[in-house]
Design an enzyme around this catalytic site. Structure first.
Site, mmCIF file in Angstrom:
data_model
loop_
_atom_site.group_PDB
_atom_site.id
_atom_site.type_symbol
_atom_site.label_atom_id
_atom_site.label_comp_id
_atom_site.label_asym_id
_atom_site.label_seq_id
_atom_site.Cartn_x
_atom_site.Cartn_y
_atom_site.Cartn_z
ATOM 1 N N SER A 1 10.867 -8.901 0.898
ATOM 2 C CA SER A 1 9.848 -7.866 1.113
ATOM 3 C C SER A 1 8.960 -8.192 2.316
ATOM 4 O O SER A 1 8.830 -9.347 2.718
ATOM 5 C CB SER A 1 8.969 -7.726 -0.128
ATOM 6 O OG SER A 1 9.757 -7.461 -1.262
HETATM 7 N N1 SAM Z 1 11.002 -10.783 -4.583
HETATM 8 C C1 SAM Z 1 12.033 -10.828 -3.593
HETATM 9 C C2 SAM Z 1 11.757 -11.812 -2.484
HETATM 10 O O1 SAM Z 1 10.685 -12.422 -2.469
HETATM 11 O O2 SAM Z 1 12.641 -11.975 -1.640
HETATM 12 C C3 SAM Z 1 12.337 -9.451 -3.027
HETATM 13 C C4 SAM Z 1 13.547 -8.955 -3.604
HETATM 14 S S1 SAM Z 1 14.316 -7.468 -3.148
HETATM 15 C C5 SAM Z 1 13.105 -6.445 -2.426
HETATM 16 C C6 SAM Z 1 14.579 -6.796 -4.793
HETATM 17 C C7 SAM Z 1 15.542 -7.596 -5.651
HETATM 18 O O3 SAM Z 1 15.611 -6.963 -6.924
HETATM 19 C C8 SAM Z 1 16.970 -7.662 -5.113
HETATM 20 O O4 SAM Z 1 17.330 -9.000 -4.950
HETATM 21 C C9 SAM Z 1 17.798 -6.972 -6.221
HETATM 22 O O5 SAM Z 1 19.077 -7.546 -6.390
HETATM 23 C C10 SAM Z 1 16.913 -7.195 -7.427
HETATM 24 N N2 SAM Z 1 17.124 -6.279 -8.568
HETATM 25 C C11 SAM Z 1 17.383 -4.950 -8.567
HETATM 26 N N3 SAM Z 1 17.477 -4.477 -9.843
HETATM 27 C C12 SAM Z 1 17.268 -5.564 -10.654
HETATM 28 C C13 SAM Z 1 17.231 -5.745 -12.074
HETATM 29 N N4 SAM Z 1 17.424 -4.734 -12.929
HETATM 30 N N5 SAM Z 1 16.995 -6.986 -12.558
HETATM 31 C C14 SAM Z 1 16.779 -8.043 -11.716
HETATM 32 N N6 SAM Z 1 16.817 -7.940 -10.370
HETATM 33 C C15 SAM Z 1 17.039 -6.703 -9.851
#
Ligand code: SAM
Length: 211
Positions: free
Chosen positions: A59
């Site tokens: 992000s």
């Molecule tokens: N917090 C992260 C960082 O600091 O890099 C940002 C992550 S990215 C914007 C969002 C993440 O949510 C992705 O890695 C995606 O695979 C994950 N994601 C999407 N749906 C999800 C779910 N139901 N459970 C867990 N992770 C999920």
């Protein structure tokens, strides 16, 4: 990467309205370049989201700072993060003295973050599963942060929040979301604040978007 770049990023976040000094200190201390692919390290301290593989992103620092500030957490609190991704958000929370539980659904990203946390000596409890269901074993949490955009607020997460705790979750369609900040004032009663104009990758799962 020099401290100068990180300091410049922190100055920029201050100008954009981030006030919590603990959050700004964490951003100043955590090396974001460790959480992104080597080929794009020179972009680490730009205030932008960056690709981390698997079609996912780390992000934008402003988003990380804003959401972390909105959690209003204290040292020793426990926080559940949905969407470990690169591990950067979890590292920021650890820097603030918080106990972090983080869920990632993508196996590759899960394995990568597990190795990175180990290498950096960061004690994050990580799990590979559908985060829309939460992590009941360690509930209730003082804060829950969802780092992907949901179609609605997952009920499981509301249940797993402690009274007095905050749930920060982007909700909307797949193009744009409103950031919802819910405060649990008592069991089954929440105060909600809406903050417009955030953009996240989709939250996929039982209480999220279908693949
Ligand atoms: N917090 C992260 C960082 O600091 O890099 C940002 C992550 S990215 C914007 C969002 C993440 O949510 C992705 O890695 C995606 O695979 C994950 N994601 C999407 N749906 C999800 C779910 N139901 N459970 C867990 N992770 C999920």
């Amino acid at each position: 990467m020099s401290d100068f770049n990180r300091d410049k990023l922190v100055d920029g976040l201050r100008k954009k309205g981030i006030r919590d000094e603990r959050v700004l200190k964490a951003i100043a201390e955590v090396h974001r370049e460790l959480f992104i692919p080597a080929a794009i390290k020179h972009h680490a301290y730009e205030d932008v989201a960056l690709p981390i593989g698997q079609g996912q992103t780390i992000s934008q620092p402003y988003t990380v700072a804003f959401m972390t500030e909105a959690l209003k957490i204290n040292e020793g609190d426990s926080v559940l993060e949905i969407g470990t991704g690169s591990g950067y958000q979890a590292a920021i929370l650890i820097n603030m003295g918080v106990k972090v539980f983080s869920i990632e659904r993508n196996t590759e990203l899960y394995n990568k973050s597990l190795k990175l946390f180990d290498k950096l000596g960061l004690r994050v409890a990580v799990r590979c599963s559908d985060g829309t269901l939460g992590w009941n074993d360690f509930a209730p949490y003082n804060g829950i942060i969802v780092t992907a955009g949901a179609p609605s607020i997952p009920e499981n997460l509301k249940k797993q929040l402690a009274v007095g705790g905050r749930l920060v979750v982007p909700v909307g369609d797949k193009k744009s979301q409103i950031l919802k900040v819910l405060t649990k004032v008592e069991e089954d009663r929440f105060l909600t604040e809406d903050i417009p104009q955030f953009k996240f990758v989709p939250l996929i799962g039982r209480e999220g978007w279908k693949e």
